[in-house]
Design a protein around this motif. Structure first.
Motif, PDB file in Angstrom:
ATOM      1  N   SER A   1      -1.899   4.152   6.777  1.00  0.00           N
ATOM      2  CA  SER A   1      -1.383   5.307   6.041  1.00  0.00           C
ATOM      3  C   SER A   1      -1.820   5.339   4.582  1.00  0.00           C
ATOM      4  O   SER A   1      -1.512   6.273   3.857  1.00  0.00           O
ATOM      5  N   SER A   2      -2.549   4.308   4.127  1.00  0.00           N
ATOM      6  CA  SER A   2      -2.878   4.230   2.700  1.00  0.00           C
ATOM      7  C   SER A   2      -4.181   3.464   2.485  1.00  0.00           C
ATOM      8  O   SER A   2      -4.579   2.648   3.321  1.00  0.00           O
TER       9      SER A   2
ATOM     10  N   ARG B   1       4.974   1.151   8.014  1.00  0.00           N
ATOM     11  CA  ARG B   1       6.440   1.222   8.033  1.00  0.00           C
ATOM     12  C   ARG B   1       6.946   2.617   7.711  1.00  0.00           C
ATOM     13  O   ARG B   1       7.805   3.155   8.398  1.00  0.00           O
TER      14      ARG B   1
ATOM     15  N   TYR C   1      -1.394 -15.275  -1.577  1.00  0.00           N
ATOM     16  CA  TYR C   1      -2.290 -14.296  -0.949  1.00  0.00           C
ATOM     17  C   TYR C   1      -3.518 -14.978  -0.342  1.00  0.00           C
ATOM     18  O   TYR C   1      -3.880 -14.734   0.811  1.00  0.00           O
TER      19      TYR C   1
ATOM     20  N   THR D   1      -7.423   1.514  -4.380  1.00  0.00           N
ATOM     21  CA  THR D   1      -6.380   1.956  -3.436  1.00  0.00           C
ATOM     22  C   THR D   1      -5.039   2.009  -4.167  1.00  0.00           C
ATOM     23  O   THR D   1      -4.891   1.400  -5.235  1.00  0.00           O
TER      24      THR D   1
HETATM   25  N1  LIG Z   1      -7.263  -2.998  -2.565  1.00  0.00           N
HETATM   26  C1  LIG Z   1      -7.910  -4.140  -2.763  1.00  0.00           C
HETATM   27  O1  LIG Z   1      -8.346  -4.442  -3.875  1.00  0.00           O
HETATM   28  C2  LIG Z   1      -8.177  -5.051  -1.617  1.00  0.00           C
HETATM   29  C3  LIG Z   1      -7.406  -5.038  -0.457  1.00  0.00           C
HETATM   30  N2  LIG Z   1      -7.660  -5.908   0.560  1.00  0.00           N
HETATM   31  C4  LIG Z   1      -6.873  -5.902   1.800  1.00  0.00           C
HETATM   32  O2  LIG Z   1      -7.011  -4.642   2.416  1.00  0.00           O
HETATM   33  C5  LIG Z   1      -5.827  -4.318   3.132  1.00  0.00           C
HETATM   34  C6  LIG Z   1      -5.363  -2.932   2.718  1.00  0.00           C
HETATM   35  O3  LIG Z   1      -5.116  -2.926   1.338  1.00  0.00           O
HETATM   36  P1  LIG Z   1      -4.889  -1.579   0.492  1.00  0.00           P
HETATM   37  O4  LIG Z   1      -5.475  -0.457   1.229  1.00  0.00           O
HETATM   38  O5  LIG Z   1      -5.315  -1.874  -0.885  1.00  0.00           O
HETATM   39  O6  LIG Z   1      -3.298  -1.532   0.522  1.00  0.00           O
HETATM   40  P2  LIG Z   1      -2.243  -0.337   0.370  1.00  0.00           P
HETATM   41  O7  LIG Z   1      -1.062  -0.960  -0.270  1.00  0.00           O
HETATM   42  O8  LIG Z   1      -2.845   0.846  -0.268  1.00  0.00           O
HETATM   43  O9  LIG Z   1      -1.878  -0.018   1.886  1.00  0.00           O
HETATM   44  C7  LIG Z   1      -1.262  -0.983   2.682  1.00  0.00           C
HETATM   45  C8  LIG Z   1      -0.943  -0.420   4.047  1.00  0.00           C
HETATM   46  O10 LIG Z   1      -0.306  -1.428   4.836  1.00  0.00           O
HETATM   47  C9  LIG Z   1       0.946  -0.939   5.288  1.00  0.00           C
HETATM   48  N3  LIG Z   1       1.896  -2.044   5.397  1.00  0.00           N
HETATM   49  C10 LIG Z   1       2.322  -2.866   4.399  1.00  0.00           C
HETATM   50  N4  LIG Z   1       3.223  -3.730   4.858  1.00  0.00           N
HETATM   51  C11 LIG Z   1       3.388  -3.474   6.174  1.00  0.00           C
HETATM   52  C12 LIG Z   1       4.214  -4.026   7.188  1.00  0.00           C
HETATM   53  N5  LIG Z   1       5.063  -5.026   6.939  1.00  0.00           N
HETATM   54  N6  LIG Z   1       4.128  -3.509   8.441  1.00  0.00           N
HETATM   55  C13 LIG Z   1       3.300  -2.487   8.698  1.00  0.00           C
HETATM   56  N7  LIG Z   1       2.497  -1.924   7.785  1.00  0.00           N
HETATM   57  C14 LIG Z   1       2.541  -2.413   6.534  1.00  0.00           C
HETATM   58  C15 LIG Z   1       1.341   0.111   4.252  1.00  0.00           C
HETATM   59  O11 LIG Z   1       2.257   1.077   4.716  1.00  0.00           O
HETATM   60  P3  LIG Z   1       3.872   0.895   4.531  1.00  0.00           P
HETATM   61  O12 LIG Z   1       4.108   0.387   3.160  1.00  0.00           O
HETATM   62  O13 LIG Z   1       4.446   2.243   4.805  1.00  0.00           O
HETATM   63  O14 LIG Z   1       4.259  -0.094   5.592  1.00  0.00           O
HETATM   64  C16 LIG Z   1      -0.008   0.754   3.988  1.00  0.00           C
HETATM   65  O15 LIG Z   1      -0.320   1.657   5.014  1.00  0.00           O
HETATM   66  C17 LIG Z   1      -4.839  -5.430   2.840  1.00  0.00           C
HETATM   67  O16 LIG Z   1      -4.846  -6.342   3.917  1.00  0.00           O
HETATM   68  C18 LIG Z   1      -5.376  -6.070   1.584  1.00  0.00           C
HETATM   69  O17 LIG Z   1      -5.021  -7.433   1.508  1.00  0.00           O
HETATM   70  C19 LIG Z   1      -8.684  -6.797   0.470  1.00  0.00           C
HETATM   71  C20 LIG Z   1      -9.472  -6.861  -0.650  1.00  0.00           C
HETATM   72  C21 LIG Z   1      -9.255  -5.992  -1.767  1.00  0.00           C
END
Ligand SMILES: NC(=O)C1=CN([C@@H]2O[C@H](COP(=O)(O)OP(=O)(O)OC[C@H]3O[C@@H](n4cnc5c(N)ncnc54)[C@H](OP(=O)(O)O)[C@@H]3O)[C@@H](O)[C@H]2O)C=CC1
Ligand SMILES: CCCCCCCCCCCCCCCC(=O)[C@@H](N)CO
Length: 308
Positions: free
Chosen positions: A18-19, A41, A158, A193
Protein backbone atom coordinates in the motif's frame (compact mmCIF):
# COMPACT_ATOMS: atom_id res chain seq x y z
CA UNK A 1 21.44 -22.87 -14.51
CA UNK A 2 19.61 -19.96 -16.14
CA UNK A 3 15.78 -19.92 -16.01
CA UNK A 4 12.96 -17.55 -16.90
CA UNK A 5 10.01 -16.74 -14.63
CA UNK A 6 7.12 -15.09 -16.49
CA UNK A 7 5.17 -12.28 -14.78
CA UNK A 8 2.48 -11.73 -17.39
CA UNK A 9 -0.86 -13.41 -16.46
CA UNK A 10 0.49 -14.68 -13.15
CA UNK A 11 -0.68 -13.96 -9.63
CA UNK A 12 1.67 -11.54 -7.84
CA UNK A 13 1.02 -11.13 -4.10
CA UNK A 14 2.78 -8.15 -2.46
CA UNK A 15 3.02 -7.57 1.30
CA UNK A 16 3.31 -3.91 2.28
CA UNK A 17 1.83 -3.15 -1.13
CA UNK A 18 0.00 0.00 0.00
CA UNK A 19 3.01 2.34 0.20
CA UNK A 20 6.47 3.13 -1.14
CA UNK A 21 8.38 0.29 -2.80
CA UNK A 22 5.44 -2.13 -2.36
CA UNK A 23 3.06 0.23 -4.12
CA UNK A 24 5.58 0.74 -6.94
CA UNK A 25 5.86 -3.06 -7.24
CA UNK A 26 2.05 -3.27 -7.47
CA UNK A 27 1.96 -0.64 -10.25
CA UNK A 28 4.67 -2.43 -12.20
CA UNK A 29 3.13 -5.89 -11.78
CA UNK A 30 -0.22 -4.54 -13.00
CA UNK A 31 1.45 -2.81 -15.95
CA UNK A 32 3.11 -6.12 -16.86
CA UNK A 33 -0.25 -7.86 -17.03
CA UNK A 34 -0.19 -9.76 -13.76
CA UNK A 35 -3.10 -10.41 -11.41
CA UNK A 36 -2.14 -8.38 -8.34
CA UNK A 37 -2.98 -8.77 -4.64
CA UNK A 38 -1.64 -6.47 -1.94
CA UNK A 39 -1.61 -6.85 1.82
CA UNK A 40 -0.96 -4.38 4.67
CA UNK A 41 -2.52 -3.41 7.99
CA UNK A 42 -4.38 -0.19 7.18
CA UNK A 43 -7.47 -0.70 5.02
CA UNK A 44 -7.62 3.02 4.20
CA UNK A 45 -4.10 2.99 2.72
CA UNK A 46 -4.92 -0.24 0.83
CA UNK A 47 -7.98 1.37 -0.73
CA UNK A 48 -5.98 4.42 -1.77
CA UNK A 49 -3.38 2.14 -3.34
CA UNK A 50 -6.08 0.19 -5.15
CA UNK A 51 -7.47 3.42 -6.62
CA UNK A 52 -4.06 4.63 -7.69
CA UNK A 53 -3.31 1.40 -9.57
CA UNK A 54 -6.80 1.43 -11.09
CA UNK A 55 -6.34 5.01 -12.33
CA UNK A 56 -2.90 4.29 -13.79
CA UNK A 57 -3.49 0.90 -15.41
CA UNK A 58 -7.22 0.16 -15.28
CA UNK A 59 -6.44 -3.00 -13.35
CA UNK A 60 -8.40 -4.03 -10.27
CA UNK A 61 -6.05 -5.00 -7.43
CA UNK A 62 -7.29 -7.33 -4.67
CA UNK A 63 -6.65 -5.96 -1.17
CA UNK A 64 -6.17 -7.81 2.13
CA UNK A 65 -5.93 -6.11 5.52
CA UNK A 66 -3.76 -8.21 7.81
CA UNK A 67 -0.75 -7.84 10.07
CA UNK A 68 2.12 -10.13 9.02
CA UNK A 69 2.73 -10.84 12.71
CA UNK A 70 -0.68 -12.53 12.99
CA UNK A 71 -0.39 -16.00 11.40
CA UNK A 72 -4.15 -16.72 11.42
CA UNK A 73 -4.94 -13.42 9.70
CA UNK A 74 -2.18 -14.02 7.15
CA UNK A 75 -3.41 -17.56 6.43
CA UNK A 76 -6.97 -16.32 5.92
CA UNK A 77 -5.81 -13.64 3.45
CA UNK A 78 -3.60 -16.05 1.52
CA UNK A 79 -6.37 -18.69 1.29
CA UNK A 80 -8.80 -16.07 -0.01
CA UNK A 81 -6.31 -14.77 -2.56
CA UNK A 82 -5.79 -18.19 -4.19
CA UNK A 83 -2.61 -19.80 -5.60
CA UNK A 84 0.35 -17.38 -5.74
CA UNK A 85 3.03 -17.41 -8.48
CA UNK A 86 5.20 -14.53 -7.26
CA UNK A 87 5.26 -13.84 -3.52
CA UNK A 88 6.85 -10.46 -2.85
CA UNK A 89 7.73 -10.09 0.84
CA UNK A 90 8.21 -6.34 0.91
CA UNK A 91 6.59 -5.25 4.21
CA UNK A 92 9.03 -3.77 6.66
CA UNK A 93 9.52 -1.32 9.49
CA UNK A 94 12.61 0.73 10.16
CA UNK A 95 13.83 3.40 12.53
CA UNK A 96 17.45 4.44 12.45
CA UNK A 97 18.50 4.84 16.07
CA UNK A 98 21.39 3.73 18.27
CA UNK A 99 20.52 0.55 20.18
CA UNK A 100 21.17 2.47 23.39
CA UNK A 101 18.35 4.89 22.57
CA UNK A 102 15.97 2.24 21.27
CA UNK A 103 13.41 0.55 23.52
CA UNK A 104 13.69 -3.22 23.64
CA UNK A 105 10.05 -3.32 22.52
CA UNK A 106 11.06 -1.49 19.32
CA UNK A 107 13.85 -4.01 18.69
CA UNK A 108 11.41 -6.89 19.14
CA UNK A 109 8.85 -5.18 16.90
CA UNK A 110 11.44 -4.80 14.13
CA UNK A 111 12.40 -8.48 14.27
CA UNK A 112 8.77 -9.62 14.57
CA UNK A 113 7.61 -7.70 11.51
CA UNK A 114 10.66 -7.94 9.24
CA UNK A 115 11.78 -11.50 10.01
CA UNK A 116 8.96 -13.46 11.68
CA UNK A 117 6.45 -11.74 9.39
CA UNK A 118 8.23 -13.28 6.39
CA UNK A 119 8.25 -16.73 8.01
CA UNK A 120 4.51 -16.46 8.76
CA UNK A 121 3.84 -15.57 5.13
CA UNK A 122 5.99 -18.38 3.76
CA UNK A 123 4.44 -20.97 6.07
CA UNK A 124 1.01 -19.85 4.88
CA UNK A 125 1.83 -19.79 1.17
CA UNK A 126 4.20 -22.72 0.67
CA UNK A 127 1.82 -25.72 0.88
CA UNK A 128 -0.39 -24.44 -1.93
CA UNK A 129 2.58 -23.17 -3.93
CA UNK A 130 4.15 -26.64 -3.83
CA UNK A 131 0.89 -28.33 -4.85
CA UNK A 132 0.25 -26.07 -7.84
CA UNK A 133 -0.87 -27.71 -11.09
CA UNK A 134 0.93 -25.20 -13.31
CA UNK A 135 4.44 -26.48 -14.28
CA UNK A 136 5.88 -22.95 -14.70
CA UNK A 137 8.58 -21.78 -12.27
CA UNK A 138 7.40 -19.56 -9.37
CA UNK A 139 9.17 -17.06 -7.12
CA UNK A 140 9.50 -16.04 -3.48
CA UNK A 141 11.27 -12.66 -3.34
CA UNK A 142 12.29 -10.70 -0.25
CA UNK A 143 12.84 -6.96 -0.14
CA UNK A 144 15.92 -6.76 2.06
CA UNK A 145 18.18 -3.65 2.05
CA UNK A 146 21.82 -2.77 1.50
CA UNK A 147 21.80 -2.63 5.32
CA UNK A 148 21.12 -6.38 5.02
CA UNK A 149 24.48 -6.84 3.27
CA UNK A 150 26.63 -4.69 5.53
CA UNK A 151 25.96 -3.57 9.11
CA UNK A 152 25.41 0.19 9.38
CA UNK A 153 25.52 2.52 12.44
CA UNK A 154 21.98 3.11 13.71
CA UNK A 155 20.62 -0.08 12.16
CA UNK A 156 21.44 -2.66 14.87
CA UNK A 157 17.92 -4.10 14.99
CA UNK A 158 17.14 -3.43 11.34
CA UNK A 159 20.37 -4.96 9.99
CA UNK A 160 19.83 -7.98 12.25
CA UNK A 161 16.37 -8.47 10.76
CA UNK A 162 17.57 -8.05 7.17
CA UNK A 163 20.69 -10.23 7.59
CA UNK A 164 18.27 -12.80 9.02
CA UNK A 165 16.42 -12.80 5.70
CA UNK A 166 19.62 -13.79 3.92
CA UNK A 167 20.09 -16.95 6.00
CA UNK A 168 16.40 -17.69 5.65
CA UNK A 169 16.58 -17.29 1.87
CA UNK A 170 19.74 -19.40 1.39
CA UNK A 171 18.34 -22.28 3.41
CA UNK A 172 14.85 -22.00 1.91
CA UNK A 173 16.20 -22.09 -1.66
CA UNK A 174 17.72 -25.51 -1.04
CA UNK A 175 14.42 -26.79 0.38
CA UNK A 176 12.19 -25.57 -2.45
CA UNK A 177 14.32 -25.86 -5.59
CA UNK A 178 12.88 -29.36 -6.15
CA UNK A 179 9.46 -27.75 -6.57
CA UNK A 180 10.71 -25.27 -9.16
CA UNK A 181 10.39 -22.41 -6.63
CA UNK A 182 13.06 -19.72 -6.94
CA UNK A 183 14.13 -17.43 -4.12
CA UNK A 184 15.38 -13.85 -4.59
CA UNK A 185 16.71 -11.18 -2.26
CA UNK A 186 16.36 -7.54 -3.36
CA UNK A 187 18.83 -5.06 -1.87
CA UNK A 188 17.73 -1.41 -2.35
CA UNK A 189 19.73 1.61 -1.17
CA UNK A 190 17.88 4.57 0.44
CA UNK A 191 14.67 4.89 -1.58
CA UNK A 192 12.22 7.78 -1.82
CA UNK A 193 9.18 6.46 0.11
CA UNK A 194 6.86 7.63 2.91
CA UNK A 195 8.76 5.23 5.20
CA UNK A 196 12.07 6.98 4.48
CA UNK A 197 10.56 10.45 5.05
CA UNK A 198 9.45 9.22 8.49
CA UNK A 199 12.85 7.63 9.20
CA UNK A 200 14.76 10.77 8.23
CA UNK A 201 13.00 12.81 10.94
CA UNK A 202 15.25 11.35 13.64
CA UNK A 203 18.15 9.70 11.80
CA UNK A 204 21.55 9.84 13.55
CA UNK A 205 24.13 11.99 11.75
CA UNK A 206 26.50 9.02 11.37
CA UNK A 207 23.82 6.87 9.76
CA UNK A 208 23.35 9.61 7.16
CA UNK A 209 27.10 9.90 6.55
CA UNK A 210 27.70 6.16 6.17
CA UNK A 211 24.53 5.43 4.15
CA UNK A 212 25.45 8.23 1.72
CA UNK A 213 28.22 5.89 0.42
CA UNK A 214 25.42 4.45 -1.70
CA UNK A 215 22.95 6.30 -3.90
CA UNK A 216 19.32 7.27 -3.55
CA UNK A 217 16.63 5.78 -5.76
CA UNK A 218 13.00 6.27 -6.75
CA UNK A 219 10.64 3.49 -5.66
CA UNK A 220 9.69 2.88 -9.29
CA UNK A 221 13.34 2.28 -10.29
CA UNK A 222 13.70 -0.25 -7.45
CA UNK A 223 10.51 -2.00 -8.59
CA UNK A 224 11.84 -2.19 -12.15
CA UNK A 225 15.14 -3.76 -10.97
CA UNK A 226 13.21 -6.14 -8.72
CA UNK A 227 11.09 -7.55 -11.55
CA UNK A 228 14.07 -7.77 -13.93
CA UNK A 229 15.87 -9.88 -11.31
CA UNK A 230 12.84 -11.99 -10.41
CA UNK A 231 12.27 -12.83 -14.10
CA UNK A 232 15.86 -14.10 -14.33
CA UNK A 233 15.48 -15.96 -11.03
CA UNK A 234 18.53 -14.12 -9.61
CA UNK A 235 19.25 -15.02 -5.99
CA UNK A 236 20.73 -11.58 -5.23
CA UNK A 237 19.19 -8.55 -6.92
CA UNK A 238 21.11 -5.28 -6.63
CA UNK A 239 19.53 -2.00 -7.61
CA UNK A 240 22.38 0.47 -8.29
CA UNK A 241 26.10 0.47 -9.10
CA UNK A 242 27.20 0.52 -5.44
CA UNK A 243 24.74 -2.33 -4.93
CA UNK A 244 26.41 -4.43 -7.63
CA UNK A 245 29.79 -3.91 -5.91
CA UNK A 246 28.23 -4.76 -2.56
CA UNK A 247 26.68 -7.99 -3.89
CA UNK A 248 29.96 -9.03 -5.50
CA UNK A 249 31.85 -8.26 -2.28
CA UNK A 250 29.38 -10.25 -0.17
CA UNK A 251 28.70 -13.12 -2.57
CA UNK A 252 29.85 -15.61 0.08
CA UNK A 253 28.28 -19.04 -0.41
CA UNK A 254 25.08 -17.87 -2.06
CA UNK A 255 23.86 -19.59 -5.24
CA UNK A 256 24.49 -18.04 -8.66
CA UNK A 257 22.59 -18.79 -11.87
CA UNK A 258 24.57 -16.68 -14.30
CA UNK A 259 27.86 -18.18 -15.47
CA UNK A 260 29.03 -14.68 -16.41
CA UNK A 261 28.30 -13.28 -12.93
CA UNK A 262 29.94 -16.32 -11.31
CA UNK A 263 33.08 -15.58 -13.33
CA UNK A 264 32.99 -11.90 -12.36
CA UNK A 265 32.54 -12.84 -8.67
CA UNK A 266 35.64 -15.05 -8.75
CA UNK A 267 37.83 -12.56 -10.60
CA UNK A 268 36.68 -9.49 -8.62
CA UNK A 269 36.84 -11.07 -5.13
CA UNK A 270 40.32 -9.83 -4.19
CA UNK A 271 40.00 -6.28 -5.41
CA UNK A 272 36.53 -5.94 -3.87
CA UNK A 273 37.83 -7.02 -0.48
CA UNK A 274 40.36 -4.21 -0.86
CA UNK A 275 37.59 -1.75 -1.78
CA UNK A 276 35.51 -2.98 1.19
CA UNK A 277 38.42 -2.29 3.57
CA UNK A 278 38.77 1.23 2.10
CA UNK A 279 35.08 1.84 2.84
CA UNK A 280 35.53 0.58 6.40
CA UNK A 281 38.62 2.80 6.83
CA UNK A 282 36.55 5.73 5.73
CA UNK A 283 33.50 4.91 7.89
CA UNK A 284 35.55 4.34 11.06
CA UNK A 285 37.32 7.62 10.25
CA UNK A 286 33.94 9.38 10.25
CA UNK A 287 32.99 7.70 13.53
CA UNK A 288 36.29 8.77 15.14
CA UNK A 289 35.88 12.33 13.91
CA UNK A 290 32.31 12.50 15.13
CA UNK A 291 33.31 11.32 18.62
CA UNK A 292 36.10 13.93 18.78
CA UNK A 293 33.76 16.73 17.70
CA UNK A 294 31.17 15.59 20.21
CA UNK A 295 33.71 15.79 23.05
CA UNK A 296 34.83 19.30 22.00
CA UNK A 297 31.17 20.29 21.74
CA UNK A 298 30.55 19.20 25.34
CA UNK A 299 33.50 21.20 26.66
CA UNK A 300 32.38 24.30 24.82
CA UNK A 301 28.85 23.84 26.12
CA UNK A 302 30.13 23.40 29.71
CA UNK A 303 32.25 26.54 29.43
CA UNK A 304 29.45 28.75 28.20
CA UNK A 305 26.93 27.36 30.68
CA UNK A 306 29.21 28.37 33.57
CA UNK A 307 28.98 32.02 32.49
CA UNK A 308 26.18 33.55 34.59
N1 LIG B 1 12.80 3.26 1.78
C1 LIG B 1 14.06 2.85 1.90
O1 LIG B 1 14.98 3.66 1.99
C2 LIG B 1 14.37 1.40 1.87
C3 LIG B 1 13.44 0.42 2.20
N2 LIG B 1 13.77 -0.90 2.19
C4 LIG B 1 12.79 -1.95 2.51
O2 LIG B 1 11.74 -1.88 1.58
C5 LIG B 1 10.52 -2.30 2.19
C6 LIG B 1 9.46 -1.25 1.94
O3 LIG B 1 9.88 -0.03 2.49
P1 LIG B 1 9.16 1.37 2.18
O4 LIG B 1 8.41 1.25 0.93
O5 LIG B 1 10.18 2.41 2.34
O6 LIG B 1 8.19 1.43 3.44
P2 LIG B 1 6.80 2.19 3.71
O7 LIG B 1 6.81 2.49 5.16
O8 LIG B 1 6.59 3.29 2.76
O9 LIG B 1 5.73 1.03 3.45
C7 LIG B 1 5.72 -0.11 4.26
C8 LIG B 1 4.58 -1.02 3.87
O10 LIG B 1 4.58 -2.17 4.72
C9 LIG B 1 3.32 -2.28 5.36
N3 LIG B 1 3.50 -2.87 6.69
C10 LIG B 1 4.24 -2.38 7.72
N4 LIG B 1 4.13 -3.16 8.79
C11 LIG B 1 3.31 -4.18 8.45
C12 LIG B 1 2.79 -5.30 9.15
N5 LIG B 1 3.10 -5.54 10.43
N6 LIG B 1 1.96 -6.15 8.49
C13 LIG B 1 1.62 -5.91 7.22
N7 LIG B 1 2.08 -4.87 6.50
C14 LIG B 1 2.91 -4.02 7.12
C15 LIG B 1 2.79 -0.85 5.40
O11 LIG B 1 1.39 -0.75 5.51
P3 LIG B 1 0.65 -0.61 6.97
O12 LIG B 1 1.44 0.35 7.78
O13 LIG B 1 -0.74 -0.17 6.66
O14 LIG B 1 0.68 -2.00 7.53
C16 LIG B 1 3.23 -0.36 4.03
O15 LIG B 1 2.36 -0.83 3.04
C17 LIG B 1 10.85 -2.55 3.65
O16 LIG B 1 11.04 -3.93 3.85
C18 LIG B 1 12.13 -1.78 3.87
O17 LIG B 1 12.91 -2.36 4.89
C19 LIG B 1 15.03 -1.29 1.85
C20 LIG B 1 15.99 -0.37 1.52
C21 LIG B 1 15.72 1.03 1.53
C1 LIG C 1 32.98 -3.01 -1.72
C2 LIG C 1 32.01 -2.08 -2.28
C3 LIG C 1 31.18 -1.36 -1.30
C4 LIG C 1 30.10 -0.57 -1.96
C5 LIG C 1 29.49 0.57 -1.20
C6 LIG C 1 28.74 0.21 0.02
C7 LIG C 1 27.69 1.18 0.38
C8 LIG C 1 26.85 0.73 1.53
C9 LIG C 1 25.81 1.72 1.92
C10 LIG C 1 24.71 1.10 2.71
C11 LIG C 1 23.50 1.94 2.73
C12 LIG C 1 22.39 1.33 3.52
C13 LIG C 1 21.08 2.02 3.24
C14 LIG C 1 19.95 1.35 3.96
C15 LIG C 1 18.63 1.83 3.44
C16 LIG C 1 17.50 1.35 4.24
O1 LIG C 1 17.23 0.19 4.31
C17 LIG C 1 16.78 2.38 5.02
N1 LIG C 1 16.47 3.56 4.30
C18 LIG C 1 15.56 1.85 5.62
O2 LIG C 1 15.84 1.86 6.96
Amino acid sequence: RPIKIPINNRHVFITGGSSGIGLALAHRAAAEGARVSIMARSLTKLEEAKNSVKNATGIEVAIYAADVRDYDAVKKAVDEAGPIDVLLLNHGVFYALELEKMELSEVKFTLDVNLMGCLNMIKAVLPEMKNRKDPLPVSIAFVSSQAGQVGIYGYVAYSASKFGLRGLAEALQQEVIGDNIHVSLIFPPDTDTPGLVEENKRKPELTKIIASSSGFMKADEVAQKAFDGIRRGSFMISCNLEGIALSLATAGLSPQRSFLMAFVEVVAAGILRFAALCFQWNWYGSIEKWHKEKKCGTIRFDDSSSIP
